[in-house]
Design a protein around this motif. Structure first.
Motif, PDB file in Angstrom:
ATOM      1  N   MET A   1      41.549  37.656  10.831  1.00 38.21           N
ATOM      2  CA  MET A   1      42.198  37.631  11.647  1.00 38.21           C
ATOM      3  C   MET A   1      43.322  38.688  11.565  1.00 38.21           C
ATOM      4  N   ASN A   2      42.384  40.308  12.631  1.00 43.34           N
ATOM      5  CA  ASN A   2      43.744  40.881  12.610  1.00 43.34           C
ATOM      6  C   ASN A   2      44.662  41.155  13.932  1.00 43.34           C
ATOM      7  N   ILE A   3      46.524  40.811  13.958  1.00 39.26           N
ATOM      8  CA  ILE A   3      46.777  41.064  14.585  1.00 39.26           C
ATOM      9  C   ILE A   3      48.258  41.989  14.615  1.00 39.26           C
ATOM     10  N   THR A   4      48.094  42.832  16.332  1.00 40.96           N
ATOM     11  CA  THR A   4      49.063  43.417  16.740  1.00 40.96           C
ATOM     12  C   THR A   4      49.783  42.610  16.974  1.00 40.96           C
ATOM     13  N   ILE A   5      51.283  42.907  16.233  1.00 36.26           N
ATOM     14  CA  ILE A   5      52.346  42.286  17.203  1.00 36.26           C
ATOM     15  C   ILE A   5      53.330  43.459  18.111  1.00 36.26           C
ATOM     16  N   LEU A   6      53.612  43.265  19.758  1.00 40.08           N
ATOM     17  CA  LEU A   6      54.224  45.559  20.347  1.00 40.08           C
ATOM     18  C   LEU A   6      55.584  44.137  20.561  1.00 40.08           C
ATOM     19  N   GLY A 117      36.815  42.187  24.944  1.00 37.35           N
ATOM     20  CA  GLY A 117      36.665  40.715  23.403  1.00 37.35           C
ATOM     21  C   GLY A 117      37.784  40.152  23.254  1.00 37.35           C
ATOM     22  N   LYS A 118      38.590  41.097  23.571  1.00 41.50           N
ATOM     23  CA  LYS A 118      40.119  41.368  22.280  1.00 41.50           C
ATOM     24  C   LYS A 118      40.997  39.926  22.936  1.00 41.50           C
ATOM     25  N   ARG A 119      41.712  40.316  22.292  1.00 40.93           N
ATOM     26  CA  ARG A 119      42.716  38.857  23.793  1.00 40.93           C
ATOM     27  C   ARG A 119      43.746  39.229  22.955  1.00 40.93           C
ATOM     28  N   ALA A 120      45.450  39.041  24.315  1.00 42.49           N
ATOM     29  CA  ALA A 120      46.298  38.513  24.330  1.00 42.49           C
ATOM     30  C   ALA A 120      47.481  37.735  24.286  1.00 42.49           C
ATOM     31  N   TYR A 121      48.777  37.660  24.298  1.00 48.43           N
ATOM     32  CA  TYR A 121      49.356  36.491  24.199  1.00 48.43           C
ATOM     33  C   TYR A 121      50.853  37.171  23.669  1.00 48.43           C
ATOM     34  N   THR A 122      51.108  37.333  25.125  1.00 55.50           N
ATOM     35  CA  THR A 122      52.489  37.646  25.256  1.00 55.50           C
ATOM     36  C   THR A 122      53.913  36.323  25.428  1.00 55.50           C
ATOM     37  N   ILE A 123      54.653  36.931  24.695  1.00 53.72           N
ATOM     38  CA  ILE A 123      55.782  36.113  25.045  1.00 53.72           C
ATOM     39  C   ILE A 123      56.780  36.756  25.543  1.00 53.72           C
ATOM     40  N   PHE A 124      57.649  35.814  26.480  1.00 56.46           N
ATOM     41  CA  PHE A 124      58.831  36.499  27.695  1.00 56.46           C
ATOM     42  C   PHE A 124      60.140  35.713  27.226  1.00 56.46           C
ATOM     43  N   LEU A 177      62.441  25.845  20.095  1.00 53.19           N
ATOM     44  CA  LEU A 177      61.404  27.402  20.514  1.00 53.19           C
ATOM     45  C   LEU A 177      60.914  27.647  19.692  1.00 53.19           C
ATOM     46  N   LEU A 178      61.587  27.861  18.338  1.00 44.33           N
ATOM     47  CA  LEU A 178      60.234  28.252  17.517  1.00 44.33           C
ATOM     48  C   LEU A 178      58.837  28.289  16.685  1.00 44.33           C
ATOM     49  N   LEU A 179      59.384  26.752  17.384  1.00 41.64           N
ATOM     50  CA  LEU A 179      58.239  25.822  16.921  1.00 41.64           C
ATOM     51  C   LEU A 179      56.955  25.872  18.312  1.00 41.64           C
ATOM     52  N   GLU A 180      57.333  25.811  19.255  1.00 46.58           N
ATOM     53  CA  GLU A 180      56.761  25.996  20.447  1.00 46.58           C
ATOM     54  C   GLU A 180      56.031  27.646  20.153  1.00 46.58           C
ATOM     55  N   ALA A 181      56.350  28.577  19.761  1.00 45.60           N
ATOM     56  CA  ALA A 181      56.232  29.963  19.377  1.00 45.60           C
ATOM     57  C   ALA A 181      54.757  30.180  18.350  1.00 45.60           C
ATOM     58  N   ASN A 182      55.187  29.225  17.633  1.00 45.49           N
ATOM     59  CA  ASN A 182      54.310  29.128  15.959  1.00 45.49           C
ATOM     60  C   ASN A 182      52.618  28.400  17.363  1.00 45.49           C
ATOM     61  N   LYS A 183      53.406  27.143  17.883  1.00 50.84           N
ATOM     62  CA  LYS A 183      52.288  26.283  18.314  1.00 50.84           C
ATOM     63  C   LYS A 183      51.624  27.055  19.758  1.00 50.84           C
ATOM     64  N   PHE A 184      51.489  28.386  20.215  1.00 51.69           N
ATOM     65  CA  PHE A 184      51.077  29.199  21.008  1.00 51.69           C
ATOM     66  C   PHE A 184      50.429  30.306  20.237  1.00 51.69           C
ATOM     67  N   VAL A 185      51.024  30.537  19.508  1.00 52.61           N
ATOM     68  CA  VAL A 185      50.069  31.864  18.725  1.00 52.61           C
ATOM     69  C   VAL A 185      48.916  31.023  17.550  1.00 52.61           C
ATOM     70  N   ASP A 186      49.198  29.663  17.118  1.00 59.41           N
ATOM     71  CA  ASP A 186      48.218  29.159  16.891  1.00 59.41           C
ATOM     72  C   ASP A 186      47.082  29.490  17.893  1.00 59.41           C
ATOM     73  N   ARG A 187      47.173  28.865  18.900  1.00 58.93           N
ATOM     74  CA  ARG A 187      45.698  28.991  20.009  1.00 58.93           C
ATOM     75  C   ARG A 187      44.832  30.406  19.703  1.00 58.93           C
ATOM     76  N   ILE A 188      45.555  32.025  18.554  1.00 60.49           N
ATOM     77  CA  ILE A 188      44.476  32.025  19.033  1.00 60.49           C
ATOM     78  C   ILE A 188      43.830  31.535  17.647  1.00 60.49           C
ATOM     79  N   PHE A 189      43.983  30.946  16.585  1.00 62.79           N
ATOM     80  CA  PHE A 189      42.981  30.640  15.560  1.00 62.79           C
ATOM     81  C   PHE A 189      42.259  28.948  15.668  1.00 62.79           C
ATOM     82  N   ASP A 190      42.968  28.524  16.607  1.00 63.12           N
ATOM     83  CA  ASP A 190      42.535  27.223  16.694  1.00 63.12           C
ATOM     84  C   ASP A 190      41.838  26.640  18.372  1.00 63.12           C
TER      85      ASP A 190
END
Length: 215
Positions: A1-6, A117-124, A177-190
């Protein structure tokens, strides 16, 4: 899985930076190949210049934009970590989008979508309460921007996570919240593409189809 973080927060000890460090480490622990775009650290120029505009005709992009686009084409999922300022991204992130997400990259003259087909996940993160963000309609602005960019670009998913009133929460809450951030990006894999914040019925996508049919 290739992921770019902005990433584009100017303060190196901000909660945004803590999220960046946490999420980067977590994604790597799950086996992802991660590229971090720290726009402040790299002094990315967010201002659209004459060379950017000329490229619409000459098709010759500035060298730094070509490299950024190559990284986006390499990317399977795109993560943005950003404070919410005046209902949107800081200028450096908005400028990155303006300069890098060019029309030619998103949609060729043959109608092909380069990022389809790419995917985006934004944390504000916000300094304001959830009530303020909702009543002031900033929440509507966030989701409209999300749809207009990623829907037009034919991403399969584009999801948003918002952490409210960060300056007023406890350290314990920040750690949660840091743990919630982990769960949020886990959606990329799960989740499979299209199972999360699907853009199949994106208003921006529907508007584009309508516009193309008429013109």
């Amino acid at each position: 899985m290739n992921i770019t973080i902005l990433y584009g927060h100017p303060f190196n000890k901000s909660f945004n930076k803590a999220i960046l460090d946490q999420v980067t480490s977590h994604l790597k622990s799950r086996g992802a190949d991660v590229k971090v775009k720290d726009l402040i650290e790299t002094s990315f120029n967010p201002t659209m210049g004459i060379d950017d505009l000329a490229a619409k005709v000459t098709k010759v992009l500035p060298e730094e934009i070509v490299k950024e686009q190559e990284d986006l084409l390499w990317t399977d999922a795109f993560v943005i970590i950003s404070p919410l300022w005046w209902g949107g991204f800081p200028a450096v992130i908005k400028g990155y989008i303006d300069r890098v997400f060019t029309t030619g990259l998103l949609r060729s003259s043959q109608g092909e979508y380069g990022l389809k087909g790419k995917r985006a996940y934004t944390i504000f993160t916000t300094g304001s309460s959830e009530d303020y963000v909702r009543i002031s309609r900033q929440i509507d602005m966030i989701y409209a921007t999300n749809d207009n960019l990623f829907g037009f670009a034919e991403f399969s998913d584009a999801e948003i996570q918002i952490f409210y009133a960060v300056p007023r929460i406890t350290q314990e809450r920040r750690e949660a919240l840091l743990l919630e951030a982990n769960k949020f990006v886990d959606r990329i894999f799960d989740l499979k593409p299209g199972e999360g914040g699907s853009l199949i019925n994106s208003p921006a996508r529907q508007a584009l189809a309508f516009d193309l049919a008429k013109h």
